[in-house]
Design a protein around this motif. Structure first.
Motif, PDB file in Angstrom:
ATOM      1  N   LYS A   1      -0.131   4.632  18.201  1.00  0.00           N
ATOM      2  CA  LYS A   1      -1.139   5.628  17.833  1.00  0.00           C
ATOM      3  C   LYS A   1      -0.603   6.592  16.775  1.00  0.00           C
ATOM      4  N   LEU A   2       0.684   6.921  16.851  1.00  0.00           N
ATOM      5  CA  LEU A   2       1.263   7.821  15.853  1.00  0.00           C
ATOM      6  C   LEU A   2       1.374   7.144  14.497  1.00  0.00           C
ATOM      7  N   VAL A   3       1.732   5.868  14.477  1.00  0.00           N
ATOM      8  CA  VAL A   3       1.775   5.140  13.205  1.00  0.00           C
ATOM      9  C   VAL A   3       0.369   5.048  12.622  1.00  0.00           C
ATOM     10  N   GLU A   4      -0.606   4.804  13.466  1.00  0.00           N
ATOM     11  CA  GLU A   4      -1.995   4.753  12.982  1.00  0.00           C
ATOM     12  C   GLU A   4      -2.398   6.089  12.372  1.00  0.00           C
ATOM     13  N   LEU A   5      -1.949   7.188  12.975  1.00  0.00           N
ATOM     14  CA  LEU A   5      -2.281   8.523  12.479  1.00  0.00           C
ATOM     15  C   LEU A   5      -1.534   8.860  11.193  1.00  0.00           C
ATOM     16  N   LEU A   6      -0.247   8.502  11.139  1.00  0.00           N
ATOM     17  CA  LEU A   6       0.627   8.964  10.063  1.00  0.00           C
ATOM     18  C   LEU A   6       0.826   7.957   8.939  1.00  0.00           C
TER      19      LEU A   6
ATOM     20  N   PRO B   1       0.835  -1.215   0.000  1.00  0.00           N
ATOM     21  CA  PRO B   1       0.000   0.000   0.000  1.00  0.00           C
ATOM     22  C   PRO B   1       0.859   1.250   0.000  1.00  0.00           C
ATOM     23  N   SER B   2       0.408   2.269  -0.703  1.00  0.00           N
ATOM     24  CA  SER B   2       1.164   3.512  -0.799  1.00  0.00           C
ATOM     25  C   SER B   2       1.195   4.220   0.543  1.00  0.00           C
ATOM     26  N   ASP B   3       2.267   4.987   0.720  1.00  0.00           N
ATOM     27  CA  ASP B   3       2.393   5.803   1.927  1.00  0.00           C
ATOM     28  C   ASP B   3       1.448   6.994   1.773  1.00  0.00           C
ATOM     29  N   PRO B   4       0.499   7.172   2.702  1.00  0.00           N
ATOM     30  CA  PRO B   4      -0.467   8.268   2.556  1.00  0.00           C
ATOM     31  C   PRO B   4       0.181   9.643   2.532  1.00  0.00           C
ATOM     32  N   LEU B   5       1.362   9.804   3.140  1.00  0.00           N
ATOM     33  CA  LEU B   5       2.012  11.109   3.151  1.00  0.00           C
ATOM     34  C   LEU B   5       2.772  11.387   1.863  1.00  0.00           C
ATOM     35  N   GLU B   6       2.814  10.419   0.950  1.00  0.00           N
ATOM     36  CA  GLU B   6       3.507  10.634  -0.313  1.00  0.00           C
ATOM     37  C   GLU B   6       2.539  10.974  -1.447  1.00  0.00           C
ATOM     38  N   PHE B   7       1.227  11.040  -1.161  1.00  0.00           N
ATOM     39  CA  PHE B   7       0.265  11.354  -2.205  1.00  0.00           C
ATOM     40  C   PHE B   7       0.459  12.776  -2.704  1.00  0.00           C
ATOM     41  N   ASP B   8       0.831  13.664  -1.800  1.00  0.00           N
ATOM     42  CA  ASP B   8       1.018  15.052  -2.203  1.00  0.00           C
ATOM     43  C   ASP B   8       2.221  15.600  -1.447  1.00  0.00           C
ATOM     44  N   LYS B   9       3.400  15.291  -1.928  1.00  0.00           N
ATOM     45  CA  LYS B   9       4.614  15.694  -1.220  1.00  0.00           C
ATOM     46  C   LYS B   9       4.729  17.209  -1.126  1.00  0.00           C
ATOM     47  N   LEU B  10       4.155  17.922  -2.118  1.00  0.00           N
ATOM     48  CA  LEU B  10       4.274  19.376  -2.098  1.00  0.00           C
ATOM     49  C   LEU B  10       3.557  19.970  -0.894  1.00  0.00           C
TER      50      LEU B  10
ATOM     51  N   LEU C   1       0.423   0.945   7.140  1.00  0.00           N
ATOM     52  CA  LEU C   1       1.446   0.250   7.915  1.00  0.00           C
ATOM     53  C   LEU C   1       0.862  -0.208   9.258  1.00  0.00           C
ATOM     54  N   HIS C   2       0.069   0.645   9.862  1.00  0.00           N
ATOM     55  CA  HIS C   2      -0.587   0.268  11.125  1.00  0.00           C
ATOM     56  C   HIS C   2      -1.485  -0.953  10.918  1.00  0.00           C
ATOM     57  N   ASN C   3      -2.245  -0.958   9.850  1.00  0.00           N
ATOM     58  CA  ASN C   3      -3.128  -2.102   9.576  1.00  0.00           C
ATOM     59  C   ASN C   3      -2.327  -3.373   9.314  1.00  0.00           C
ATOM     60  N   TYR C   4      -1.173  -3.211   8.674  1.00  0.00           N
ATOM     61  CA  TYR C   4      -0.314  -4.382   8.458  1.00  0.00           C
ATOM     62  C   TYR C   4       0.153  -4.956   9.795  1.00  0.00           C
ATOM     63  N   PHE C   5       0.608  -4.081  10.676  1.00  0.00           N
ATOM     64  CA  PHE C   5       1.033  -4.547  12.004  1.00  0.00           C
ATOM     65  C   PHE C   5      -0.130  -5.209  12.737  1.00  0.00           C
ATOM     66  N   LYS C   6      -1.313  -4.649  12.581  1.00  0.00           N
ATOM     67  CA  LYS C   6      -2.488  -5.213  13.246  1.00  0.00           C
ATOM     68  C   LYS C   6      -2.792  -6.607  12.709  1.00  0.00           C
TER      69      LYS C   6
ATOM     70  N   GLY D   1      -1.175  14.724  16.696  1.00  0.00           N
ATOM     71  CA  GLY D   1      -0.107  13.870  17.205  1.00  0.00           C
ATOM     72  C   GLY D   1       0.067  14.018  18.700  1.00  0.00           C
ATOM     73  N   ALA D   2       0.075  15.263  19.169  1.00  0.00           N
ATOM     74  CA  ALA D   2       0.223  15.504  20.607  1.00  0.00           C
ATOM     75  C   ALA D   2      -0.920  14.881  21.390  1.00  0.00           C
ATOM     76  N   ALA D   3      -2.129  14.912  20.819  1.00  0.00           N
ATOM     77  CA  ALA D   3      -3.286  14.349  21.508  1.00  0.00           C
ATOM     78  C   ALA D   3      -3.228  12.829  21.597  1.00  0.00           C
ATOM     79  N   ASN D   4      -2.441  12.203  20.720  1.00  0.00           N
ATOM     80  CA  ASN D   4      -2.315  10.740  20.741  1.00  0.00           C
ATOM     81  C   ASN D   4      -1.221  10.249  21.682  1.00  0.00           C
ATOM     82  N   ILE D   5      -0.506  11.173  22.312  1.00  0.00           N
ATOM     83  CA  ILE D   5       0.536  10.813  23.280  1.00  0.00           C
ATOM     84  C   ILE D   5      -0.018  11.052  24.669  1.00  0.00           C
ATOM     85  N   PRO D   6      -0.229  10.014  25.464  1.00  0.00           N
ATOM     86  CA  PRO D   6      -0.850  10.192  26.785  1.00  0.00           C
ATOM     87  C   PRO D   6      -0.057  11.136  27.664  1.00  0.00           C
ATOM     88  N   PRO D   7      -0.734  11.930  28.470  1.00  0.00           N
ATOM     89  CA  PRO D   7      -0.033  12.826  29.400  1.00  0.00           C
ATOM     90  C   PRO D   7       0.900  12.042  30.321  1.00  0.00           C
TER      91      PRO D   7
END
Length: 629
Positions: free
Chosen positions: A494-499, A286-295, A503-508, A608-614
């Motif tokens: 959680k960050l991999v799931e977000l970003l 699967p394509s990296d979602p952050l590479e769809f629009d590098k600009l 890849l997160h689904n593969y790990f799952k 991202g900050a919200a996905n990191i527990p206090p």
């Protein structure tokens, strides 16, 4: 405080609001003042109501924090439901571990079928026995044959699952069951009733899904943190390989007598080969979602030359104060520090010296701290051989430290050779720290963190206090409950799931959501992944806390994304992935990884900050945060 007015709030549960219309539900168990400890601070504990709810033939567990308690100033509104447990069916629960400490409160750890677990639930007013008895009335609950304090839920004599559950691996690999779908939302912070616990706090919590672990009744340094985790992991890997060869491959198992050697061998993984990444054509990735629009992606800025002496002088006023600490930290973030300057600048980055202190104040502090160090050091130096015979804890810690320091960075000339005085300094500093912080003591991996500090400072007392400052941030990595490690691994997931959701689904799908393959990265801050000089450069970048105090988590994500095509293209299972990650040592491009991590941190932003527990390490206490922040 009076809990009676919280009843209406505690009844609310979004997960049940819809399902209750379809079939009747009844509360079969309810207990007030059940508490989660996100950090070691009593003021940050969160109390709530624990309930068991029967709906049809199914049993559910909920824990809802009380409303209206004083908020922790470090928690944002987005964090306030992170710890809530909403309608978890017991079909998703694998085991429950009961802890009954000599001092303090009883607590339980609920481990899910996926191997993830909820934070420990402390029963301030008792009720653990009734909790387990109620579960037994409505679900299949049996005591583990391996541990009387572990209760297996819905255990149907599957030997592999039974072993996994009884060992309670940190984020254990699920074999018979796929990952559970558990709704865990974000928590209100509060200050609950404080109770003197005889010093028996554990610094637990900080995430709603983290790993349970067998906690020994007697604290043995040889069983600390990663030693016991890796021992348990290797036992299960061996068992699984013997039972189902298709699930685990190429992993050696060790018994309890090999725990120390196994942990060291995992840290000392062989170097990876320099083969180019090859992705089989027949396996689509699967394509990296952050590479769809590098600009549209704000990529990390180019690295700069390291901070030099002349430029460093421009940050100081006439009395030696740092005039703009944020600008300084930004400069170090993008370029690092020349080695000749590290001895001076690291003391600021680590918090040993305040940014607004004068040169005279720092000189005075050094003299005071040197005296304090000698006082603590004298405590163990004055122990006679006769005393040592009756001081088991001291003998064990001293023996473990002496074994570790002789194999720490001995390839460096600074530590090379027989009777090297710097090796003895490592030993002395670590022994002194074990008396300075007697609760934490010494755990394997600490020598890796101290080694570069002593290499840079070249002074025993200053190295000690810089190490103390570093352990204020990283100490939770070595807690016996391993909550600091679990929280960080959970945040990475959680960050991999977000970003990178593919890849997160593969790990799952491949039972890799435990992210245990990142354990070494996080535990010793990539110390074994880079050359010594590059490790020091990475550390000083992380210590700036310029973009985020959790940049190391984004570094983990950046490395995983850089090798995502190889991981998914070669269909790596957990064992193969663990081996592959360990063999990346010495093969990772640091500058490129830092640029990627910066870009990912900027992209993730508030989400991202919200996905990191206090409280996730390396969080700093409020009074140690930089004044310019």
């Amino acid at each position: 405080h009076d809990l009676s007015d919280d009843a209406d709030y505690a009844l609310q549960s979004a997960s049940f609001s819809g399902s209750s219309k379809r079939s009747s539900s009844s509360i079969v168990y309810s207990k007030d003042n059940v508490t989660i400890h996100p950090t070691q601070y009593a003021s940050e504990r969160i109390s709530g109501r624990l309930r068991l709810i029967k709906q049809g033939s199914s049993l559910f567990m909920t824990w809802i924090p009380y409303k209206g308690q004083r908020s922790n100033p470090r928690l944002s509104e987005k964090d306030k439901s992170l710890y809530t447990i909403r309608a978890v069916p017991f079909t998703d629960v694998r085991s429950i571990r009961r802890h009954t400490p000599t001092l303090g409160w009883q607590y339980v750890i609920v481990v899910l079928s996926s191997g993830l677990a909820f934070p420990p639930l402390y029963f301030y007013n008792g009720g653990v026995r009734e909790f387990l008895a109620t579960i037994k009335q409505h679900a299949f609950l049996v005591r583990s044959a391996d541990d009387a304090n572990v209760f297996l839920v819905n255990d149907f004599q599957d030997p592999l699952q039974r072993t996994l559950s009884s060992l309670e691996l940190p984020m254990a690999v699920s074999v018979a069951n796929g990952p559970s779908s558990v709704s865990v939302s974000e928590p209100p912070s509060n200050e609950n009733q404080e109770k003197a616990d005889g010093g028996n706090f554990d610094g637990l919590g900080a995430t709603s899904q983290y790993n349970g672990r067998h906690r020994p009744k007697i604290h043995d340094p040889a069983r600390d943190l990663s030693i016991q985790v890796l021992e348990k992991f290797s036992l299960v890997t061996k068992f699984a390989r013997d039972t189902t060869s298709q699930l685990f491959r190429e992993s050696d198992g060790f018994g309890s007598n090999d725990r120390r050697h196994h942990n060291q061998s995992l840290l000392d993984s062989p170097k990876a080969s320099s083969d180019e990444q090859k992705v089989p054509d027949e396996i689509p990735v699967p394509s990296d979602p952050l590479e769809f629009d590098k600009l549209a992606l704000v990529w990390g800025k180019p690295r700069q030359p390291p901070l030099g002496s002349e430029e460093w002088a421009t940050f100081l006023d006439s009395e030696g104060r740092i005039m703009d600490s944020k600008a300084l930290r930004k400069r170090i973030f993008y370029g690092g520090i020349e080695h000749s300057l590290r001895k001076e600048v690291w003391t600021f980055l680590l918090g040993y010296h305040a940014y607004d202190s004068t040169s005279a104040e720092r000189e005075y502090l050094v003299s005071i701290k040197k005296s304090e160090y000698e006082t603590v050091k004298q405590q163990w130096q004055s122990i006679s051989p006769e005393q040592a015979k009756r001081f088991t804890k001291f003998r064990e810690r001293k023996g473990l430290i002496e074994k570790d320091v002789v194999r720490t960075d001995r390839s460096l000339s600074f530590y090379d050779g027989d009777d090297n005085p710097n090796v003895y300094l490592l030993r002395d500093i670590l022994l002194t720290y074990s008396f300075y912080n007697f609760d934490l003591g010494y755990c394997q991996g600490m020598s890796d963190l101290l080694s570069p500090i002593l290499f840079v400072m070249k002074d025993e007392a200053e190295s000690f206090w810089c190490f103390v400052a570093l352990m204020e941030r990283l100490g939770p990595n070595f807690n016996r409950d391993q909550n600091g490690m679990h929280t960080q691994l959970f945040a990475i997931s959680k960050l991999v799931e977000l970003l990178d959701s593919p890849l997160h689904n593969y790990f799952k799908q491949n039972d890799c959501l435990n992210y245990f393959f990142c354990f070494r990265w996080v535990l010793i801050q990539f110390k074994r992944e880079f050359e010594y000089e590059k490790t020091m450069k990475l550390w000083e970048v992380l210590w700036t806390h310029y973009l985020s105090e959790h940049l190391h988590l984004y570094v983990c994500v950046a490395i995983l994304k850089r090798y995502r095509n190889k991981i998914m293209g070669e269909q790596m299972d957990f064992d193969t992935l663990l081996k592959f990650i360990n063999e990346l040592s010495g093969q990772i491009d640091l500058d490129a990884t830092l640029r990627d991590a910066e870009a990912l941190c900027i992209c993730a932003g508030e989400n991202g900050a919200a996905n990191i527990p206090p409280g996730t390490p390396p969080s700093l206490p409020i009074d140690l945060l930089c004044p310019d922040d």
